[in-house]
Design a protein around this motif. Structure first.
Motif, PDB file in Angstrom:
ATOM      1  N   CYS A  26     101.764 197.040  -5.551  1.00 16.77           N
ATOM      2  CA  CYS A  26     102.813 196.659  -4.602  1.00 16.77           C
ATOM      3  C   CYS A  26     102.441 197.080  -3.182  1.00 16.77           C
ATOM      4  CB  CYS A  26     104.143 197.280  -5.010  1.00 16.77           C
ATOM      5  SG  CYS A  26     104.836 196.600  -6.516  1.00 16.77           S
ATOM      6  N   LEU A  70     104.658 194.158 -12.072  1.00 20.09           N
ATOM      7  CA  LEU A  70     104.885 194.826 -10.794  1.00 20.09           C
ATOM      8  C   LEU A  70     106.261 195.475 -10.677  1.00 20.09           C
ATOM      9  CD1 LEU A  70     103.283 192.464  -8.140  1.00 20.09           C
ATOM     10  CD2 LEU A  70     102.335 194.506  -9.170  1.00 20.09           C
ATOM     11  N   ASP A  72     108.803 194.695  -8.746  1.00 15.52           N
ATOM     12  CA  ASP A  72     109.258 194.817  -7.362  1.00 15.52           C
ATOM     13  C   ASP A  72     109.440 193.412  -6.787  1.00 15.52           C
ATOM     14  OD1 ASP A  72     109.868 195.519  -4.800  1.00 15.52           O
ATOM     15  OD2 ASP A  72     107.935 196.433  -4.347  1.00 15.52           O
ATOM     16  N   ALA A  75     107.587 192.602  -3.360  1.00 15.45           N
ATOM     17  CA  ALA A  75     106.139 192.418  -3.495  1.00 15.45           C
ATOM     18  C   ALA A  75     105.826 191.067  -4.135  1.00 15.45           C
ATOM     19  CB  ALA A  75     105.535 193.546  -4.321  1.00 15.45           C
TER      20      ALA A  75
END
Length: 163
Positions: A26, A70, A72, A75
């Motif tokens: 990220c 990930l 996120d 991101a």
């Protein structure tokens, strides 16, 4: 023996390693380059390159697959909106690892890992490739200029005198 085991465990438990790699990925996507140790950079390269490959095709399924790694949203949106269009024509090799030397505190090998297409210093000196074709003979322009040069006219005048 560790035959066929290519994963570097980095001295961490599985959950810690996965979380650390997700956080580093990220940060790499957000900042386009990060400083870390060489071992972590190599592990991050193996982790992030398949995600960038998946981001080249923007489908819901690919977004969910990348999100599972990930975790996120910011991101992921940056990966699919900004990174993927820049690497669309590249067939792999999205990251570059540059070794920086040793860290002062513990003498660990340090490295800079970056996304290749976002480094302006390497891409400034490279002019875009011109598409040119190769031909067997000289072009008409170069043949015409050779005839009109003074050296060519002297050669022709000498040829007549020698015979």
């Amino acid at each position: 023996m560790r035959h066929g085991k290519k994963t570097n465990h980095l001295g961490r438990q599985t959950a810690h390693r996965k979380a650390m790699l997700a956080n580093m990925a990220c940060s790499l996507i957000e900042h386009k380059r990060i400083n870390t140790t060489v071992a972590k950079a190599k592990a991050l390269k193996q982790f992030v390159e398949p995600l960038v490959t998946k981001s080249k095709e923007d489908t819901t399924h690919n977004r969910r697959l990348v999100f599972s790694k990930l975790r996120d949203k910011n991101a992921i949106s940056e990966l699919f909106r900004e990174v993927a269009p820049k690497v669309g024509d590249r067939p792999g090799g999205y990251t570059r690892i540059i070794k920086l030397g040793n860290r002062l505190g513990d003498n660990a090998d340090m490295a800079l890992i970056e996304l290749v297409d976002f480094n302006e210093t390497y891409n400034v000196n490279k002019p875009e490739k011109k598409k040119s074709t190769r031909r067997a003979g000289r072009s008409k322009k170069s043949a015409d200029t050779a005839k009109t040069t003074p050296e060519a006219s002297e050669d022709k005048s000498n040829e007549g005198k020698e015979e």
